[in-house]
Write an enzyme that holds these catalytic residues in place. Structure first.
Site, PDB file in Angstrom:
ATOM      1  N   LYS A  33      34.701  47.030   8.806  1.00  0.00           N
ATOM      2  CA  LYS A  33      34.844  47.161   7.355  1.00  0.00           C
ATOM      3  C   LYS A  33      33.488  47.366   6.671  1.00  0.00           C
ATOM      4  CE  LYS A  33      35.488  43.246   5.288  1.00  0.00           C
ATOM      5  NZ  LYS A  33      34.282  42.974   4.469  1.00  0.00           N
ATOM      6  N   THR A  34      32.532  46.490   6.982  1.00  0.00           N
ATOM      7  CA  THR A  34      31.223  46.578   6.328  1.00  0.00           C
ATOM      8  C   THR A  34      30.534  47.893   6.661  1.00  0.00           C
ATOM      9  OG1 THR A  34      31.039  44.171   6.438  1.00  0.00           O
ATOM     10  CG2 THR A  34      29.019  45.393   5.984  1.00  0.00           C
ATOM     11  N   ASP A 212      34.537  45.281  -2.210  1.00  0.00           N
ATOM     12  CA  ASP A 212      34.776  44.702  -0.885  1.00  0.00           C
ATOM     13  C   ASP A 212      35.701  43.487  -1.027  1.00  0.00           C
ATOM     14  OD1 ASP A 212      34.451  44.264   1.837  1.00  0.00           O
ATOM     15  OD2 ASP A 212      32.692  42.999   1.559  1.00  0.00           O
ATOM     16  N   GLU A 213      36.443  43.168   0.032  1.00  0.00           N
ATOM     17  CA  GLU A 213      37.349  42.005   0.053  1.00  0.00           C
ATOM     18  C   GLU A 213      38.304  42.029  -1.151  1.00  0.00           C
ATOM     19  OE1 GLU A 213      37.498  40.338   2.626  1.00  0.00           O
ATOM     20  OE2 GLU A 213      35.538  39.928   3.511  1.00  0.00           O
ATOM     21  N   GLN A 243      44.732  39.213   5.416  1.00  0.00           N
ATOM     22  CA  GLN A 243      43.729  38.153   5.351  1.00  0.00           C
ATOM     23  C   GLN A 243      43.593  37.584   3.938  1.00  0.00           C
ATOM     24  OE1 GLN A 243      40.136  38.470   7.995  1.00  0.00           O
ATOM     25  NE2 GLN A 243      40.742  40.619   8.112  1.00  0.00           N
ATOM     26  N   ARG A 589      39.352  35.361  14.750  1.00  0.00           N
ATOM     27  CA  ARG A 589      37.930  34.972  14.791  1.00  0.00           C
ATOM     28  C   ARG A 589      37.412  35.029  16.229  1.00  0.00           C
ATOM     29  NH1 ARG A 589      37.042  36.723  10.744  1.00  0.00           N
ATOM     30  NH2 ARG A 589      39.222  37.324  10.824  1.00  0.00           N
TER      31      ARG A 589
END
Length: 682
Positions: A33-34, A212-213, A243, A589
């Site tokens: 994503k980043t 973002d997010e 998420q 995770r």
């Protein structure tokens, strides 16, 4: 240009190159994503030629903003003006510095932090719990309610009082030229809402906006983004509906679910290739999340190959669970795994206590992230202080901690006077209060306070007598006498603190049951050994809540408390779909191994309770069970779909049809029922 695209896959490349109009990038866990966000920013500036000053990239944490700034700057050369890449609140701060004068306020305002806010509130009112007032004021501001609106909405007297406190609080901020954290966004929105010219100029300045997010945005942040995009609609949001786990603090999953309805003409890209986890981990994560109905639909595709199967750890109780996990962690460490690559996760903070003790006994160092160790929590320290005073009346340090808990109207000044007088008489505070006459005590402090202190000392003595007769009943008498749970009444985290207290009460009963002849002193000594972990030099494994783990990754993950009532949390307004998303976040995770642990019984709310294995084992395909939950369809009402014969249409309804889902679709005025597998979502 080559540098921008060299590490991107096909989906990421397509998302980066779609520069115009609304763009929704659904980025699965570990899908880069980043990388996609910073590459898109670099492409806009280096590839398309958009001036850096015309871009705005927003995220939620300073840590994320810093990482994105560093990574994007390494992809761009000779920038005379860096792009604005910051948190929502930092953007609000910068905006207000330039524009707050339009609200007839000076731009040399000071931003207060949470502690400052609570201190101001406490000055205004110390009767209603300060955290409750602070939480309500925050809610009002994020709902754009002024004090008058808040008062009109208040149904109960307490909330009418809070609305009045809110009014005084706002007056104080204005008079002292202060703004709080919530004001940074709320005032920014109000300025844009009231001033069309300012909105147009701001939107023209930031012609390309990325967020973002996005699944973590609330309603006010959505409204702010709509203002910022009003001149162009070039908004690219990146997030993962699977998420979305912060509904309890105002995040609204509908923002990402209905993005295409808020911003017409949306282009959707799915990042499904996962670069983090081994295939068995992704298999259980995919299986679990498919049971959610409220999702846009995507599947994590493994790129790192196979690995160890997911391990299920069965234990009779939390002590056996702690021993097993400590043993497994020790083996990993002995095999050369770094401690920092191991984490233990839990849904409810109270579960950390038994694992902490297990790791302590095994001599394994740990760091508790995003929270205090069990015995360091205020509510547990208060309980321990009560026990210390009951076993030793002369413990002045503990006496001072508890003398006004729960509140008895005793101020610091009164306690200080008593302490000075006691020391002058070479006596402990307890002894001094017990032996001095009420009339002499009333000379030192107010009449009411003198009587309160006398009663407190008598209550301590009466509870101490109970200990001599029955140690097991001591905890019940302690709570009945002092009502310690009332200390936290009305606080936003009241339920969690009471859960921790019940855990402590259960721990005490267990100690007495196993050592019926033991004294309170021995119990306290045992606690001291458990709570004062040796400061081991070197690395530590991590322990944290699932909420705190979001955005992190570890080679080896242990998830404890996989039982009904813990994960998923049931009742008290819990949302099963959000609980499932928490499970999904925790699974994803893990990079190399995932261990899921459940027990047959735990101490819970002060007593040992038999527990059922979490339904998530079944839903994740890890065991068979009678529980059957229908799998989710990737379609929902309002979706745009394409059929190979009937063309493009919009879903107007979704229903079950055997093992399939049936969609009612409007094809340009003609409605048809079509099975979901015969259409594709646009």
């Amino acid at each position: 240009m080559e540098k921008i695209f060299e590490k991107l896959n096909e989906s990421q490349t397509a998302a980066v190159k779609q520069t115009e109009g609304p763009v929704l990038i659904l980025a699965g866990a570990g899908s880069g994503k980043t990388t996609t966000v910073v590459s898109r920013l670099a492409y806009l500036i280096e590839g398309v030629g958009i001036p850096a000053s015309n871009t705005l990239t927003l995220t939620f944490t300073n840590k994320a903003a810093k990482e994105m700034r560093e990574r994007s700057s390494s992809m761009m050369k000779n920038l005379s003006f860096p792009p604005l890449l910051c948190t929502f609140h930092k953007f609000g701060l910068l905006f207000l510095k330039f524009n707050i004068h339009l609200l007839n306020r000076q731009n040399n305002f000071v931003v207060i932090d949470t502690d400052d806010k609570k201190r101001i509130i406490k000055k205004i009112n110390s009767e209603i719990p300060t955290p409750l007032i602070a939480s309500e004021i925050s809610r009002y501001k994020n709902s754009l309610l002024n004090p008058e609106d808040a008062y009109k909405q208040a149904e109960y007297f307490n909330y009418q009082q809070i609305a009045k406190i809110y009014e005084e609080y706002e007056t104080y901020l204005l008079e002292n030229n202060l703004v709080d954290f919530d004001d940074l966004i709320a005032l920014t929105y109000k300025l844009l809402d009231k001033n069309e010219d300012l909105t147009r100029a701001t939107s023209e300045k930031y012609r390309y906006i990325m967020v973002d997010e996005y699944q973590d945005t609330n309603e006010l942040q959505l409204k702010l983004l709509q203002k910022l995009c009003s001149a162009h609609n070039n908004l690219c949001v990146v997030g993962d509906d699977d998420q979305s786990i912060y509904g309890w603090r105002g995040a609204h999953i509908r923002n990402i679910m209905e993005f295409d309805q808020d911003f017409n003409g949306t282009s959707v890209f799915k990042l499904e290739e996962n670069y983090r986890s081994r295939e068995p981990i992704l298999k259980v994560a995919n299986s679990l999340i498919e049971h959610n109905r409220s999702r846009l639909g995507k599947k994590l595709i493994p790129t790192r190959g196979s690995g160890e199967d997911v391990t299920i750890l069965n234990s009779n109780d939390e002590n056996e669970e702690a021993r097993k996990i400590a043993s497994k962690v020790a083996k990993l460490l002995d095999s050369g795994v770094k401690a920092e690559d191991i984490a233990v996760l839990y849904r409810v903070n109270v579960l950390s206590r038994s694992i902490e003790e297990g790791l302590n006994r095994a001599g394994i160092a740990y760091k508790l992230v995003g929270g205090l160790r069990f015995y360091d929590r205020a509510e547990i320290k208060d309980l321990i202080s009560y026990i210390r005073v009951i076993t030793n009346f002369h413990d002045d340090f503990s006496f001072k901690r508890i003398v006004n808990k729960p509140k008895r109207g005793l101020g610091k000044a009164s306690v200080d006077k008593i302490e000075l007088a006691a020391h002058a008489n070479e006596s402990s505070i307890f002894d001094y209060i017990e032996k001095i006459s009420l009339s002499d005590l009333e000379i030192l402090v107010k009449n009411k306070n003198a009587k309160t202190l006398k009663k407190f000392v008598k209550d301590i003595q009466s509870v101490a007598k109970v200990v001599a007769e029955s140690t097991y009943n001591f905890i019940d008498v302690l709570e009945e006498t002092f009502h310690l749970k009332n200390i936290y009444a009305g606080m936003p985290d009241e339920a969690e603190k009471i859960l921790n207290m019940d855990e402590f009460y259960g721990l005490f009963r267990d100690f007495v049951k196993n050592s019926p002849e033991a004294s309170l002193d021995e119990f306290l000594n045992e606690l001291t050994l458990q709570s004062e972990q040796d400061q081991v030099e070197g690395e530590s494994i991590y322990m944290m809540s699932i909420h705190a783990s979001k955005g992190l990754e570890f080679d080896h993950i242990f998830i404890i408390g996989m039982e009904e009532g813990f994960l998923p949390l049931i009742g008290d307004g819990s949302d099963l779909e959000e609980e499932r998303r928490l499970g999904y976040v925790s699974f994803t995770r893990a990079k190399e191994t995932l261990t899921l642990s459940h027990v047959g019984s735990r101490f819970y709310k002060g007593r040992r309770s038999d527990l059922q294995k979490s339904r998530f084992f079944n839903e994740a395909g890890l065991c068979e069970g009678s529980l059957i939950v229908e799998k989710n369809t990737a379609f929902k009402k309002g979706d745009l779909v394409r059929h190979k014969i009937f063309g493009t249409g919009r879903v107007t309804g979704v229903s079950k049809s055997g093992r399939e889902f049936k969609l009612n679709i409007n094809f340009a005025g003609t409605k048809r029922d079509i099975l979901a597998s015969f259409v594709e979502r646009l």
